[in-house]
Design a protein around this motif. Sequence first.
Motif, PDB file in Angstrom:
ATOM      1  N   TYR A 128      -7.349   1.534  -3.899  1.00  0.00           N
ATOM      2  CA  TYR A 128      -6.329   2.528  -3.606  1.00  0.00           C
ATOM      3  C   TYR A 128      -6.589   3.799  -4.400  1.00  0.00           C
ATOM      4  O   TYR A 128      -7.159   3.763  -5.484  1.00  0.00           O
ATOM      5  CB  TYR A 128      -4.943   1.999  -3.985  1.00  0.00           C
ATOM      6  CG  TYR A 128      -4.511   0.775  -3.242  1.00  0.00           C
ATOM      7  CD1 TYR A 128      -4.233   0.830  -1.881  1.00  0.00           C
ATOM      8  CD2 TYR A 128      -4.380  -0.437  -3.891  1.00  0.00           C
ATOM      9  CE1 TYR A 128      -3.822  -0.286  -1.192  1.00  0.00           C
ATOM     10  CE2 TYR A 128      -3.970  -1.566  -3.211  1.00  0.00           C
ATOM     11  CZ  TYR A 128      -3.694  -1.472  -1.861  1.00  0.00           C
ATOM     12  OH  TYR A 128      -3.299  -2.579  -1.177  1.00  0.00           O
ATOM     13  N   GLN A 171      -5.300   1.603  11.316  1.00  0.00           N
ATOM     14  CA  GLN A 171      -4.589   2.799  10.889  1.00  0.00           C
ATOM     15  C   GLN A 171      -5.548   3.839  10.325  1.00  0.00           C
ATOM     16  O   GLN A 171      -6.627   3.512   9.865  1.00  0.00           O
ATOM     17  CB  GLN A 171      -3.554   2.428   9.852  1.00  0.00           C
ATOM     18  CG  GLN A 171      -4.160   1.802   8.627  1.00  0.00           C
ATOM     19  CD  GLN A 171      -3.191   0.898   7.922  1.00  0.00           C
ATOM     20  OE1 GLN A 171      -2.105   0.701   8.378  1.00  0.00           O
ATOM     21  NE2 GLN A 171      -3.592   0.354   6.811  1.00  0.00           N
ATOM     22  N   HIS A 183       0.859  -1.173   0.000  1.00  0.00           N
ATOM     23  CA  HIS A 183       0.000   0.000   0.000  1.00  0.00           C
ATOM     24  C   HIS A 183       0.901   1.231   0.000  1.00  0.00           C
ATOM     25  O   HIS A 183       2.117   1.112   0.012  1.00  0.00           O
ATOM     26  CB  HIS A 183      -0.989   0.006   1.163  1.00  0.00           C
ATOM     27  CG  HIS A 183      -0.360   0.106   2.512  1.00  0.00           C
ATOM     28  ND1 HIS A 183       0.074  -0.999   3.213  1.00  0.00           N
ATOM     29  CD2 HIS A 183      -0.083   1.175   3.295  1.00  0.00           C
ATOM     30  CE1 HIS A 183       0.586  -0.601   4.371  1.00  0.00           C
ATOM     31  NE2 HIS A 183       0.505   0.710   4.444  1.00  0.00           N
ATOM     32  N   GLU A 216      -1.732   6.968   5.492  1.00  0.00           N
ATOM     33  CA  GLU A 216      -1.651   5.763   4.670  1.00  0.00           C
ATOM     34  C   GLU A 216      -2.885   5.594   3.805  1.00  0.00           C
ATOM     35  O   GLU A 216      -3.996   5.907   4.216  1.00  0.00           O
ATOM     36  CB  GLU A 216      -1.465   4.541   5.565  1.00  0.00           C
ATOM     37  CG  GLU A 216      -0.165   4.591   6.324  1.00  0.00           C
ATOM     38  CD  GLU A 216       0.214   3.264   6.930  1.00  0.00           C
ATOM     39  OE1 GLU A 216      -0.429   2.261   6.609  1.00  0.00           O
ATOM     40  OE2 GLU A 216       1.152   3.256   7.719  1.00  0.00           O
ATOM     41  N   ASP A 217      -2.656   5.065   2.621  1.00  0.00           N
ATOM     42  CA  ASP A 217      -3.725   4.760   1.676  1.00  0.00           C
ATOM     43  C   ASP A 217      -3.763   3.249   1.499  1.00  0.00           C
ATOM     44  O   ASP A 217      -3.205   2.703   0.564  1.00  0.00           O
ATOM     45  CB  ASP A 217      -3.457   5.447   0.335  1.00  0.00           C
ATOM     46  CG  ASP A 217      -4.542   5.117  -0.675  1.00  0.00           C
ATOM     47  OD1 ASP A 217      -5.695   4.957  -0.254  1.00  0.00           O
ATOM     48  OD2 ASP A 217      -4.228   5.003  -1.865  1.00  0.00           O
ATOM     49  N   SER A 218      -4.380   2.580   2.431  1.00  0.00           N
ATOM     50  CA  SER A 218      -4.429   1.125   2.352  1.00  0.00           C
ATOM     51  C   SER A 218      -5.870   0.664   2.310  1.00  0.00           C
ATOM     52  O   SER A 218      -6.791   1.414   2.617  1.00  0.00           O
ATOM     53  CB  SER A 218      -3.716   0.507   3.551  1.00  0.00           C
ATOM     54  OG  SER A 218      -4.372   0.886   4.734  1.00  0.00           O
ATOM     55  N   ASN A 221      -6.836   6.026   7.589  1.00  0.00           N
ATOM     56  CA  ASN A 221      -6.809   5.804   6.153  1.00  0.00           C
ATOM     57  C   ASN A 221      -7.192   7.050   5.373  1.00  0.00           C
ATOM     58  O   ASN A 221      -8.080   7.795   5.779  1.00  0.00           O
ATOM     59  CB  ASN A 221      -7.829   4.725   5.783  1.00  0.00           C
ATOM     60  CG  ASN A 221      -7.184   3.518   5.212  1.00  0.00           C
ATOM     61  OD1 ASN A 221      -6.062   3.579   4.739  1.00  0.00           O
ATOM     62  ND2 ASN A 221      -7.887   2.417   5.224  1.00  0.00           N
ATOM     63  N   THR A 274      -9.347  12.004   5.769  1.00  0.00           N
ATOM     64  CA  THR A 274      -9.013  10.680   6.289  1.00  0.00           C
ATOM     65  C   THR A 274     -10.160  10.151   7.130  1.00  0.00           C
ATOM     66  O   THR A 274     -11.099  10.869   7.467  1.00  0.00           O
ATOM     67  CB  THR A 274      -7.736  10.721   7.146  1.00  0.00           C
ATOM     68  OG1 THR A 274      -7.961  11.577   8.264  1.00  0.00           O
ATOM     69  CG2 THR A 274      -6.560  11.230   6.347  1.00  0.00           C
ATOM     70  N   SER A 275     -10.041   8.886   7.481  1.00  0.00           N
ATOM     71  CA  SER A 275     -11.051   8.244   8.310  1.00  0.00           C
ATOM     72  C   SER A 275     -11.100   8.891   9.676  1.00  0.00           C
ATOM     73  O   SER A 275     -10.181   9.562  10.103  1.00  0.00           O
ATOM     74  CB  SER A 275     -10.728   6.759   8.444  1.00  0.00           C
ATOM     75  OG  SER A 275      -9.474   6.613   9.062  1.00  0.00           O
ATOM     76  N   ASN A 288      -8.986  -1.106   3.753  1.00  0.00           N
ATOM     77  CA  ASN A 288      -9.393  -1.236   5.142  1.00  0.00           C
ATOM     78  C   ASN A 288     -10.795  -1.816   5.202  1.00  0.00           C
ATOM     79  O   ASN A 288     -11.752  -1.187   4.758  1.00  0.00           O
ATOM     80  CB  ASN A 288      -9.345   0.136   5.823  1.00  0.00           C
ATOM     81  CG  ASN A 288      -9.403   0.018   7.314  1.00  0.00           C
ATOM     82  OD1 ASN A 288     -10.110  -0.824   7.835  1.00  0.00           O
ATOM     83  ND2 ASN A 288      -8.658   0.857   7.995  1.00  0.00           N
TER      84      ASN A 288
END
Length: 164
Positions: A132, A157, A105, A120-122, A159, A146-147, A124
Motif C-alpha cells: 500500500y 479495480q 485498503h 483505490e489503493d489496494s 489501482n 493509476t493502472s 492487486n
Amino acid sequence: MEKKRTVPWGKLLIGAGILFLVIAVVCYLVLHQRLIGLVAMVIGMFLFDLSLGPRQNRSLWDKYRWLVGLIVVVSYVGLTMFGRHTYTGHITAVTRVEDRHSSHHYAITLKNSKQTYHLEDSRNVFLGKSDYLHLHVSDKRVKVTTSGILPSNFLIQQNILSVK
C-alpha cells in the motif's frame, strides 16, 4: 520376448506443463514480469492439452478452444495494463475500505478544478502490486498515476500506482 521400453509421454508432458505453470506464477507474482508469466501459462496449458493424447473425432475447435479462451482473457486483462492514467488535483479524503479477501485498503477522493475522482489503493495481483501507499489529505497539488485498467471495468479495480 523382450519388453520394449516406452517413454511415458503423457506423464512427461503433464510434468512439463506443471513446471511452466509454476514458472508463470513465479514470474507473475514474485518477479512482476506479467508478459513472461502469461507466455509461460499459455505454454503450460498447451502441454496439458497435448498430454491428453490423440482422441478421435476432435475438430479444430475442440483442439484449440482453450487457447482461444485464454487469448481473450489475456487480451482483456493483460493489454489494458500497459497504459497508465494520470490525474492531477488535491486529495480531499482518504477512506479506509473493508475488504473480503484482505483486511482493508484505502480509497481516495481526488478533486481537480473540473471533476472529482474516486481511486483505490489496494493490493492487486494482476498488476503485481503487493504493498500500500501511505496516503494522506493534502493541500498541495499532487499527480496520481493509476493502472491502465479502465475505471468502468467491473472485474479489476483501477489501482493507484504512485502519488507525486
